[in-house]
Design a protein around this motif. Structure first.
Motif, PDB file in Angstrom:
ATOM      1  N   PHE A 206      43.694  40.116  42.726  1.00  0.00           N
ATOM      2  CA  PHE A 206      44.784  41.334  42.682  1.00  0.00           C
ATOM      3  C   PHE A 206      44.783  41.903  43.677  1.00  0.00           C
ATOM      4  N   MET A 207      45.752  42.788  44.202  1.00  0.00           N
ATOM      5  CA  MET A 207      45.589  44.068  44.950  1.00  0.00           C
ATOM      6  C   MET A 207      45.931  45.371  44.172  1.00  0.00           C
ATOM      7  N   ILE A 208      44.908  46.292  44.516  1.00  0.00           N
ATOM      8  CA  ILE A 208      45.312  47.316  43.726  1.00  0.00           C
ATOM      9  C   ILE A 208      45.961  48.503  44.939  1.00  0.00           C
ATOM     10  N   LEU A 209      47.150  49.055  44.771  1.00  0.00           N
ATOM     11  CA  LEU A 209      47.966  49.890  45.851  1.00  0.00           C
ATOM     12  C   LEU A 209      47.558  51.131  45.459  1.00  0.00           C
ATOM     13  N   SER A 210      46.229  51.595  45.965  1.00  0.00           N
ATOM     14  CA  SER A 210      45.824  52.869  46.108  1.00  0.00           C
ATOM     15  C   SER A 210      44.826  53.236  46.876  1.00  0.00           C
ATOM     16  N   CYS A 211      44.590  54.318  47.277  1.00  0.00           N
ATOM     17  CA  CYS A 211      43.608  54.986  48.526  1.00  0.00           C
ATOM     18  C   CYS A 211      42.645  55.852  47.690  1.00  0.00           C
ATOM     19  N   LYS A 212      42.485  55.569  46.250  1.00  0.00           N
ATOM     20  CA  LYS A 212      41.605  56.548  45.285  1.00  0.00           C
ATOM     21  C   LYS A 212      40.550  55.579  44.721  1.00  0.00           C
ATOM     22  N   VAL A 213      40.314  54.396  44.949  1.00  0.00           N
ATOM     23  CA  VAL A 213      39.493  53.488  44.413  1.00  0.00           C
ATOM     24  C   VAL A 213      37.959  53.444  44.987  1.00  0.00           C
ATOM     25  N   ASP A 214      36.964  54.042  44.163  1.00  0.00           N
ATOM     26  CA  ASP A 214      35.557  53.785  44.661  1.00  0.00           C
ATOM     27  C   ASP A 214      35.157  52.537  44.637  1.00  0.00           C
ATOM     28  N   THR A 215      35.168  51.709  45.715  1.00  0.00           N
ATOM     29  CA  THR A 215      35.049  50.260  45.798  1.00  0.00           C
ATOM     30  C   THR A 215      33.589  50.002  45.108  1.00  0.00           C
ATOM     31  N   GLU A 216      32.534  50.633  45.616  1.00  0.00           N
ATOM     32  CA  GLU A 216      31.087  50.370  44.868  1.00  0.00           C
ATOM     33  C   GLU A 216      30.995  50.573  43.455  1.00  0.00           C
ATOM     34  N   ALA A 217      31.668  51.536  43.023  1.00  0.00           N
ATOM     35  CA  ALA A 217      31.675  51.931  41.788  1.00  0.00           C
ATOM     36  C   ALA A 217      32.510  50.701  40.886  1.00  0.00           C
ATOM     37  N   PHE A 218      33.384  50.176  41.703  1.00  0.00           N
ATOM     38  CA  PHE A 218      34.266  49.164  40.892  1.00  0.00           C
ATOM     39  C   PHE A 218      33.638  47.878  40.987  1.00  0.00           C
ATOM     40  N   LYS A 219      32.860  47.673  42.160  1.00  0.00           N
ATOM     41  CA  LYS A 219      31.970  46.252  42.227  1.00  0.00           C
ATOM     42  C   LYS A 219      30.851  46.249  41.054  1.00  0.00           C
ATOM     43  N   ASN A 220      30.163  47.609  40.876  1.00  0.00           N
ATOM     44  CA  ASN A 220      29.263  47.661  39.748  1.00  0.00           C
ATOM     45  C   ASN A 220      29.821  47.325  38.492  1.00  0.00           C
ATOM     46  N   TYR A 221      31.125  47.875  38.120  1.00  0.00           N
ATOM     47  CA  TYR A 221      31.719  47.784  36.947  1.00  0.00           C
ATOM     48  C   TYR A 221      31.920  45.928  36.742  1.00  0.00           C
ATOM     49  N   LEU A 222      32.290  45.505  37.860  1.00  0.00           N
ATOM     50  CA  LEU A 222      32.643  43.936  37.920  1.00  0.00           C
ATOM     51  C   LEU A 222      31.439  43.189  37.615  1.00  0.00           C
ATOM     52  N   GLU A 223      30.325  43.468  38.272  1.00  0.00           N
ATOM     53  CA  GLU A 223      29.084  42.933  38.084  1.00  0.00           C
ATOM     54  C   GLU A 223      28.640  42.769  36.673  1.00  0.00           C
ATOM     55  N   GLN A 224      29.235  43.422  35.646  1.00  0.00           N
ATOM     56  CA  GLN A 224      28.746  43.361  34.294  1.00  0.00           C
ATOM     57  C   GLN A 224      29.267  42.330  33.834  1.00  0.00           C
ATOM     58  N   ARG A 225      30.725  42.047  34.292  1.00  0.00           N
ATOM     59  CA  ARG A 225      31.561  41.140  33.683  1.00  0.00           C
ATOM     60  C   ARG A 225      32.104  39.857  34.232  1.00  0.00           C
ATOM     61  N   GLY A 226      31.210  39.645  35.335  1.00  0.00           N
ATOM     62  CA  GLY A 226      31.538  38.340  36.214  1.00  0.00           C
ATOM     63  C   GLY A 226      30.685  38.081  37.305  1.00  0.00           C
ATOM     64  N   ASP A 227      31.218  37.044  38.221  1.00  0.00           N
ATOM     65  CA  ASP A 227      30.191  36.906  39.510  1.00  0.00           C
ATOM     66  C   ASP A 227      31.475  36.516  40.469  1.00  0.00           C
ATOM     67  N   SER A 228      30.913  36.183  41.678  1.00  0.00           N
ATOM     68  CA  SER A 228      31.681  35.667  42.834  1.00  0.00           C
ATOM     69  C   SER A 228      32.455  36.970  43.133  1.00  0.00           C
ATOM     70  N   ILE A 229      32.153  38.233  43.100  1.00  0.00           N
ATOM     71  CA  ILE A 229      32.701  39.508  43.463  1.00  0.00           C
ATOM     72  C   ILE A 229      32.918  39.613  44.737  1.00  0.00           C
ATOM     73  N   VAL A 230      34.395  40.113  44.797  1.00  0.00           N
ATOM     74  CA  VAL A 230      34.521  40.794  46.240  1.00  0.00           C
ATOM     75  C   VAL A 230      35.526  41.806  46.166  1.00  0.00           C
ATOM     76  N   VAL A 231      35.275  43.108  46.505  1.00  0.00           N
ATOM     77  CA  VAL A 231      36.127  44.173  46.422  1.00  0.00           C
ATOM     78  C   VAL A 231      36.143  44.673  47.889  1.00  0.00           C
ATOM     79  N   VAL A 232      37.310  44.484  48.561  1.00  0.00           N
ATOM     80  CA  VAL A 232      37.390  45.200  49.793  1.00  0.00           C
ATOM     81  C   VAL A 232      38.715  46.016  49.907  1.00  0.00           C
ATOM     82  N   GLY A 233      38.524  46.962  50.809  1.00  0.00           N
ATOM     83  CA  GLY A 233      39.828  48.059  50.687  1.00  0.00           C
ATOM     84  C   GLY A 233      40.337  48.028  52.518  1.00  0.00           C
TER      85      GLY A 233
END
Length: 549
Positions: free
Chosen positions: A241-268
């Protein structure tokens, strides 16, 4: 032809030719994909991603090359499909960064853009895997750093040669490739793009973007694909999905996703963030993402279902079925299930269930409740998942009362059986095949639960006092204690056998989340070779609903 510089027109021709070449070769790239359906077909995903990007710059031949690069990057991000597509979008985002502000691009500018392409690609992936498209773009970047090329055409020839040489080494980096005797699919896709760009420059091509889907070539899928078990897919849902926001801490969100899955890509990019993850709980991740802003381009795919289709479904027949369904005013299949708890309900809805009837233990829905739910669904065939032995008869009775559609009851007796059953559903199979597959699958699920005693009693030699915590395996009380989490831990021990691979916990509304996390950590230490899954079921009465498969 030697080009000391390239302008926007040159760049557009290069991009369009590259897109056309990948479209022509996408089936070949697909045939190299030996992994168990990471995101669908690598060639198709990359081609659709790149075509979406190039469509954004088609007709902008007179623009500055930097401006074309910027629009290309945005188009790639919006159109990215699958893991390979997301990484590809980041490669060209980096290339765009290297061309930023340029009217024309020199050899030095192109070198910098390729280096940036590699940097952006590696930054986008949580745990980079060598032997993939990442390795190929890195080879290109390392090559341009030492290149003495004096013109852009020669430089792109060197880029192609370096990428091809590295691509031939990928089987030595990934055992799966070596076993299948193929090179990496994503890397091949990138090489095809670079070769297309080089060809356009060398031959001074004036190119029109091919917007048609080509089906000129047919390739056999490597036989090693059939050697991968569907059960080996650890995280079953590819979520994008796309998050339509400029307030996302991509590194923090990556860490959140790492605990819940794999093949993670978060790019802004500017005020948008592209997210890709393989997970077993898309709903939880989507809910988290919604706290940042509005979502767009949401896509969830069942990779286990895709993999089963690859193993057994005739492609032409599958297409015929899809076309037939699309022409009909009603859909082919629908689902009714029973469960209590907002978390349980959300899980089933994420898995494609149309109606979740509030009910279960102490709250059995009536036959009329089930009929009413069936009638809400505009489908030819409706599957019912009772998820309780006391609801199966009512469900079977409902079958006789519905006249305008086929109703099939899968005799699930527990919530975990229901989750497993719908996970095994294959939309390409007919109702009878699905009944057989789903019914067989639930037989592999060992279910348990943790609740409390409502009265004093004695059972199977166990003295039970009102308020005691009970660990129930199927229909037998196996554990009696005072601590919910200790009882659950011991119950899991009773449920495990030598064939066990997955432990699943659904924790209830009365559980302490911190203590649940501590329990999961204990189970991970105790059973390091098993996959531990934990979901917030929010169910009443039962502290835990458990499953071992």
């Amino acid at each position: 032809m030697e080009n000391l510089k390239i302008n926007g027109q040159d760049f557009c021709n290069m991009l369009k030719n590259a897109s056309n070449k990948l479209e022509e070769e996408k089936d070949y790239v697909n045939s190299l994909n030996v992994f168990p359906v990471p995101d669908g077909d690598t060639g198709t995903n990359m081609s659709m991603t790149f075509k979406a990007a190039v469509s954004e710059v088609d007709g902008l031949d007179n623009e500055d090359i930097g401006e074309i690069g910027k629009k290309l990057a945005k188009g790639a991000l919006m159109g990215a499909r699958g893991n390979s597509g997301v990484i590809l979008s980041q490669i060209f985002r980096g290339i765009a960064k290297g061309l930023e502000g340029k009217k024309e691009a020199t050899v030095t500018d192109i070198k910098e853009s390729i280096v940036q392409g590699s940097i952006f690609a590696y930054k986008a992936v949580m745990r980079p895997t060598e032997g993939t498209i990442l390795t190929i773009i890195r080879a290109a970047a390392e090559g341009v750093k030492t290149s003495t090329a004096q013109n852009v055409t020669t430089l792109f020839e060197e880029i192609c040669n370096n990428c091809e040489a590295m691509l031939q080494k990928t089987p030595e980096m990934l055992p799966q490739l070596k076993q299948a005797k193929v090179v990496d699919a994503g890397g091949m896709g990138l090489l095809i793009l670079f070769k297309g760009m080089h060809q356009a420059l060398k031959e001074e091509l004036k190119v029109e973007l091919n917007t048609e889907v080509l089906q000129n070539k047919t390739y056999e899928m490597p036989s090693s694909q059939t050697e991968i078990n569907t059960e080996d897919i650890k995280f079953g849902y590819c979520t994008e999905f796309m998050i339509l926001s400029c307030k996302v801490d991509t590194e923090a969100f990556k860490n959140y996703l790492e605990q819940r899955g794999d093949s993670i890509v978060v790019v802004g990019l500017d005020d948008m963030v592209k997210v890709h993850v393989h997970t077993n709980d898309p709903g939880e991740i989507i809910s988290k993402a919604l706290t940042f802003g509005e979502l767009s381009k949401l896509k969830i795919e069942n990779m286990r279902e895709q993999h089963r289709s690859l193993l057994g479904i005739d492609e032409e027949k599958a297409i015929e079925k899809i076309e037939t369904v699309n022409k009909e005013p009603i859909k082919k299949y629908g689902f009714v299930t029973v469960g209590r708890g907002e978390g349980i309900k959300a899980i089933f809805e994420d898995l494609g269930v149309d109606v979740v009837i509030e009910g279960g233990q102490t709250m059995n829905p009536s036959t009329q409740d089930i009929v009413n739910s069936i009638n809400k669904i505009n489908a030819e065939t409706v599957f019912i998942l009772p998820n309780n032995k006391n609801i199966i008869m009512a469900a079977n009775q409902a079958v006789e009362l519905v006249e305008d559609k086929r109703v099939v009851v899968i005799p699930t007796k527990t919530i975990p059986q229901g989750v497993t059953a719908i996970t095994m559903f294959n939309s390409e199979d007919d109702a009878n095949q699905n009944f057989d597959i789903m019914s067989e699958a639930i037989g592999n699920v060992i279910s348990g639960s943790v609740t409390y005693a409502v009265k004093d009693t004695e059972q199977d030699g166990k003295i039970i006092s009102e308020g005691d915590i009970l660990g129930i395996l199927e229909k037998d009380i196996k554990q009696v204690g005072k601590d919910v989490y200790a009882v659950c831990e011991e119950l899991i021990k009773d449920m495990i056998n030598e064939d066990s691979e997955i432990i699943t916990l659904f924790y209830g509304e009365d559980c302490d989340k911190n203590k649940v996390d501590e329990l999961v950590e204990k189970l991970e230490e105790k059973y390091p070779d098993m996959d531990i899954q934990c979901f917030d079921g929010k169910q009443p009465l039962y502290y835990f609903i458990t499953a071992v498969e």
